[in-house]
Design a protein around this motif. Structure first.
Motif, mmCIF file in Angstrom:
data_model
loop_
_atom_site.group_PDB
_atom_site.id
_atom_site.type_symbol
_atom_site.label_atom_id
_atom_site.label_comp_id
_atom_site.label_asym_id
_atom_site.label_seq_id
_atom_site.Cartn_x
_atom_site.Cartn_y
_atom_site.Cartn_z
ATOM 1 N N SER A 186 -41.806 13.224 -48.522
ATOM 2 C CA SER A 186 -40.657 12.391 -49.023
ATOM 3 C C SER A 186 -39.889 11.727 -47.860
ATOM 4 O O SER A 186 -40.222 11.547 -46.866
ATOM 5 C CB SER A 186 -39.532 13.865 -49.433
ATOM 6 N N GLU A 187 -38.730 10.900 -48.429
ATOM 7 C CA GLU A 187 -37.817 10.138 -47.635
ATOM 8 C C GLU A 187 -36.537 9.966 -47.946
ATOM 9 O O GLU A 187 -36.230 10.779 -49.023
ATOM 10 C CB GLU A 187 -38.341 8.585 -47.654
ATOM 11 N N GLY A 188 -35.800 9.355 -47.390
ATOM 12 C CA GLY A 188 -34.296 9.322 -47.788
ATOM 13 C C GLY A 188 -33.711 10.782 -47.818
ATOM 14 O O GLY A 188 -33.725 11.800 -47.207
ATOM 15 N N PRO A 189 -32.539 10.571 -48.719
ATOM 16 C CA PRO A 189 -31.790 11.816 -48.731
ATOM 17 C C PRO A 189 -32.514 13.234 -49.206
ATOM 18 O O PRO A 189 -32.185 14.104 -48.617
ATOM 19 C CB PRO A 189 -30.832 11.608 -49.934
ATOM 20 N N ALA A 190 -33.856 13.019 -49.860
ATOM 21 C CA ALA A 190 -34.310 14.189 -50.154
ATOM 22 C C ALA A 190 -35.052 14.652 -48.857
ATOM 23 O O ALA A 190 -34.937 15.902 -48.527
ATOM 24 C CB ALA A 190 -35.587 13.933 -51.015
ATOM 25 N N ALA A 219 -33.884 14.215 -45.887
ATOM 26 C CA ALA A 219 -32.766 14.590 -45.103
ATOM 27 C C ALA A 219 -32.451 16.166 -45.252
ATOM 28 O O ALA A 219 -32.278 17.053 -44.401
ATOM 29 C CB ALA A 219 -31.584 13.900 -44.898
ATOM 30 N N ARG A 220 -32.312 16.415 -46.419
ATOM 31 C CA ARG A 220 -31.990 17.760 -47.181
ATOM 32 C C ARG A 220 -33.046 18.858 -46.842
ATOM 33 O O ARG A 220 -32.738 19.869 -46.119
ATOM 34 C CB ARG A 220 -31.827 17.603 -48.695
ATOM 35 N N ILE A 221 -34.460 18.409 -47.029
ATOM 36 C CA ILE A 221 -35.306 19.355 -46.712
ATOM 37 C C ILE A 221 -35.452 19.535 -45.167
ATOM 38 O O ILE A 221 -35.665 20.993 -44.800
ATOM 39 C CB ILE A 221 -36.765 18.950 -47.503
ATOM 40 N N ARG A 222 -35.332 18.540 -44.527
ATOM 41 C CA ARG A 222 -35.663 18.692 -43.061
ATOM 42 C C ARG A 222 -34.146 19.762 -42.583
ATOM 43 O O ARG A 222 -34.602 20.528 -41.591
ATOM 44 C CB ARG A 222 -35.703 17.525 -42.250
ATOM 45 N N ARG A 223 -33.269 19.490 -42.834
ATOM 46 C CA ARG A 223 -31.978 20.192 -42.466
ATOM 47 C C ARG A 223 -32.062 21.630 -43.074
ATOM 48 O O ARG A 223 -31.731 22.609 -41.845
ATOM 49 C CB ARG A 223 -30.686 19.661 -43.289
ATOM 50 N N LEU A 224 -32.639 21.858 -44.040
ATOM 51 C CA LEU A 224 -32.992 23.408 -44.558
ATOM 52 C C LEU A 224 -33.839 23.869 -43.618
ATOM 53 O O LEU A 224 -33.777 25.279 -43.143
ATOM 54 C CB LEU A 224 -33.312 23.633 -45.627
ATOM 55 N N HIS A 225 -35.096 23.200 -43.305
ATOM 56 C CA HIS A 225 -36.044 23.848 -42.405
ATOM 57 C C HIS A 225 -35.618 24.099 -40.919
ATOM 58 O O HIS A 225 -36.014 24.835 -40.164
ATOM 59 C CB HIS A 225 -37.125 23.051 -42.472
ATOM 60 N N ALA A 226 -34.661 23.149 -40.404
ATOM 61 C CA ALA A 226 -34.073 23.128 -39.136
ATOM 62 C C ALA A 226 -33.506 24.137 -38.970
ATOM 63 O O ALA A 226 -33.174 24.735 -37.654
ATOM 64 C CB ALA A 226 -33.332 21.758 -38.763
ATOM 65 N N ARG A 227 -33.075 25.055 -40.068
ATOM 66 C CA ARG A 227 -32.315 26.130 -39.670
ATOM 67 C C ARG A 227 -33.099 27.468 -39.243
ATOM 68 O O ARG A 227 -32.821 28.428 -38.709
ATOM 69 C CB ARG A 227 -31.457 26.572 -40.990
ATOM 70 N N ILE A 228 -34.469 27.216 -39.659
ATOM 71 C CA ILE A 228 -35.292 28.217 -39.111
ATOM 72 C C ILE A 228 -35.949 27.817 -37.856
ATOM 73 O O ILE A 228 -35.902 28.873 -37.052
ATOM 74 C CB ILE A 228 -36.623 27.970 -40.170
ATOM 75 N N PHE A 229 -36.207 26.678 -37.382
ATOM 76 C CA PHE A 229 -36.780 26.255 -36.115
ATOM 77 C C PHE A 229 -35.652 26.042 -35.288
ATOM 78 O O PHE A 229 -35.586 24.977 -34.574
ATOM 79 C CB PHE A 229 -37.642 25.209 -36.357
ATOM 80 N N THR A 230 -34.744 26.719 -34.879
ATOM 81 C CA THR A 230 -33.706 26.939 -34.073
ATOM 82 C C THR A 230 -34.201 27.198 -32.624
ATOM 83 O O THR A 230 -35.051 28.211 -32.359
ATOM 84 C CB THR A 230 -32.552 27.764 -34.170
ATOM 85 N N PRO A 231 -33.839 26.749 -31.454
ATOM 86 C CA PRO A 231 -33.866 27.194 -30.259
ATOM 87 C C PRO A 231 -33.908 28.710 -29.921
ATOM 88 O O PRO A 231 -34.608 29.286 -29.391
ATOM 89 C CB PRO A 231 -33.011 26.451 -29.283
ATOM 90 N N ARG A 232 -32.785 29.205 -30.411
ATOM 91 C CA ARG A 232 -32.472 30.778 -30.304
ATOM 92 C C ARG A 232 -33.580 31.474 -31.197
ATOM 93 O O ARG A 232 -34.238 32.414 -30.533
ATOM 94 C CB ARG A 232 -31.260 31.274 -31.089
ATOM 95 N N ASN A 233 -34.064 30.971 -32.282
ATOM 96 C CA ASN A 233 -35.310 31.803 -33.029
ATOM 97 C C ASN A 233 -36.620 31.719 -32.336
ATOM 98 O O ASN A 233 -37.217 32.591 -31.938
ATOM 99 C CB ASN A 233 -35.427 31.133 -34.509
ATOM 100 N N THR A 234 -36.738 30.462 -31.722
ATOM 101 C CA THR A 234 -37.914 30.615 -30.574
ATOM 102 C C THR A 234 -37.992 31.257 -29.554
ATOM 103 O O THR A 234 -39.059 31.688 -29.548
ATOM 104 C CB THR A 234 -38.138 28.642 -30.527
ATOM 105 N N GLU A 235 -36.954 31.230 -28.967
ATOM 106 C CA GLU A 235 -36.684 31.952 -27.894
ATOM 107 C C GLU A 235 -37.121 33.636 -28.238
ATOM 108 O O GLU A 235 -37.870 34.310 -27.554
ATOM 109 C CB GLU A 235 -35.433 32.081 -27.236
ATOM 110 N N GLU A 236 -36.650 33.862 -29.427
ATOM 111 C CA GLU A 236 -37.019 35.356 -29.790
ATOM 112 C C GLU A 236 -38.361 35.752 -30.054
ATOM 113 O O GLU A 236 -38.701 36.634 -30.107
ATOM 114 C CB GLU A 236 -35.921 35.734 -30.889
ATOM 115 N N TRP A 237 -38.775 34.640 -30.907
ATOM 116 C CA TRP A 237 -40.145 34.771 -31.382
ATOM 117 C C TRP A 237 -41.201 34.838 -30.167
ATOM 118 O O TRP A 237 -42.422 35.614 -30.335
ATOM 119 C CB TRP A 237 -40.637 33.543 -31.964
#
Length: 396
Positions: free
Chosen positions: A97-101, A103-121
């Motif tokens: 995907s490109e553009g707004p679509a 950006a939206r999907i990446r933003r929603l996925h970024a909530r999963i792959f946070t530095p805090r989550n990575t450290e806990e994992w």
């Protein structure tokens, strides 16, 4: 420069159907034929960019779009990996995907792959690794007993899947990625998507995890839950398992005193493994939205384009494995499509090596069973990594 004045990329032969062979020699040879080459692919023609400088340009050139709606009809073949993607009106994926679509999907996925989550994992990964290693003895195929079970077990825990469903995930992804039979690949996609759709409709069998989190988000449709979960399964363990196996293979090719020991040495080892053994030797598809002049070569409007990561990483001619050379690689991509899960993949590989190497300091490759690869031009992995483990256990 006008299109008619640009160079026509030469044709090369590379393996485009999964087989029990190593595709790396063919992909590297393609890169040394020309900076841009053409490949026959399912009755059509694809362009592959091989030169590192041109690859960096291509990865950030918005004229080479990843919008799935630009896929030519001849590529929409059931069982082909790209053809396994859903229609754009069903659900878009982050990588197509490109553009707004996008950006939206990446933003929603970024909530999963946070530095805090990575450290806990990290703590959970250490426990999983130690549990798997405690069961190993004698001569084993490390792929089946460690390098695959570790990331597969972890991604299934992240998703909230109970242990009895792990083999289902493994069989489905193996069929989708590595079966040479298009019908089997198509059935694998259907089986995996169907299973996720069932859980999305009735999450009762699931534990709390990514799937239940996606379901609970009212801004995400059920079709997106299915599509994104399938993508997380496919990318979330297959490529990491390949990385871990290749990193351990390179370690076992050397005597114990030349294997990485410190965290810094292991990190450099992983980066060099990513350069020399990229799990995805080609990046996912792009499509030319207009005639593109790339290094003097014509990529015509509508052309499907691949990035030959394997060749670019070894450009110019750096085939040797040298963790101290600090060579760059583009195995996680570049630009706005840079792999969001890169920190997690590095963490999983670091934990895997940090647990295995000190526990079995004198482990060696089998003298009777050979290392075996399977691959095609977009995927590559070790299928058999025969290792003789020493009896000397790690002194805690």
């Amino acid at each position: 420069m006008r299109a008619e004045e640009l160079l026509d990329a030469p044709h090369v032969d590379v393996p485009t159907v999964p087989a029990p062979v190593d595709c790396m020699p063919s992909l590297v040879a393609a890169g040394r034929t020309a900076p841009v080459v053409k490949v026959d692919y399912y009755g059509g023609t694809a362009w592959a960019v091989c030169d590192m400088d041109l690859v960096r340009t291509a990865l950030t050139d918005r004229r080479l779009s990843k919008d799935i709606e630009l896929t030519p009809e001849w590529m929409r073949v059931p069982g082909v990996m790209l053809g396994s993607q859903p229609r754009a009106d069903v659900a878009r994926t982050m990588v197509m995907s490109e553009g707004p679509a996008h950006a939206r999907i990446r933003r929603l996925h970024a909530r999963i792959f946070t530095p805090r989550n990575t450290e806990e994992w990290g703590a959970r990964l250490v426990t999983l690794a130690e549990t798997l290693l405690a069961e190993l003895t004698g001569e084993v195929n490390l792929v089946e007993h460690y390098t695959y079970p570790l990331p597969l077990g972890f991604i299934c825990e992240m998703l909230g899947l109970p242990a009895e469903l792990h083999p289902v995930m493994r069989r489905a992804t193996d069929d989708i990625i590595y079966s040479p039979d298009q019908a089997v690949r198509t059935a694998g996609v259907g089986a995996l998507a169907g299973a996720v759709a069932g859980w999305a409709a009735d999450p009762g069998p699931l534990r709390d995890g990514l799937i239940t989190g996606l379901i609970a988000d009212e801004s995400i449709t059920l079709d997106e839950v299915v599509t994104w979960t399938v993508g997380l399964v496919m990318a979330g363990y297959e490529s990491t398992a390949s990385l871990i196996a290749a990193a351990i293979l390179e370690a076992l090719r050397r005597p114990p005193d030349r294997r990485p020991r410190t965290e810094a040495e292991i990190d450099r080892w992983i980066e060099e493994t990513l350069r020399v053994h990229p799990p995805f030797p080609h990046a996912t598809w792009r499509f030319a939205t207009e005639d593109v002049d790339l290094g003097g070569y014509l990529i015509p409007r509508g052309a499907p384009v691949q990035i030959n990561v394997a060749a670019a990483n070894r450009c110019p001619h750096a085939d040797d494995f040298d963790p101290d050379a600090a060579r760059d690689h583009i195995s996680f991509g570049l630009g706005h499509h840079y792999c969001l899960g890169a920190p997690l993949a590095r963490l999983e590989a670091r934990v895997a090596l940090s647990a295995f190497l000190p526990r079995f300091p004198h482990a060696r490759l089998s003298g009777t069973t050979e290392v075996r690869w399977e691959s095609e031009w977009m995927t590559r992995r070790i299928s058999v990594l025969p290792v003789v483990l020493d009896d000397e256990r790690y002194d805690r």
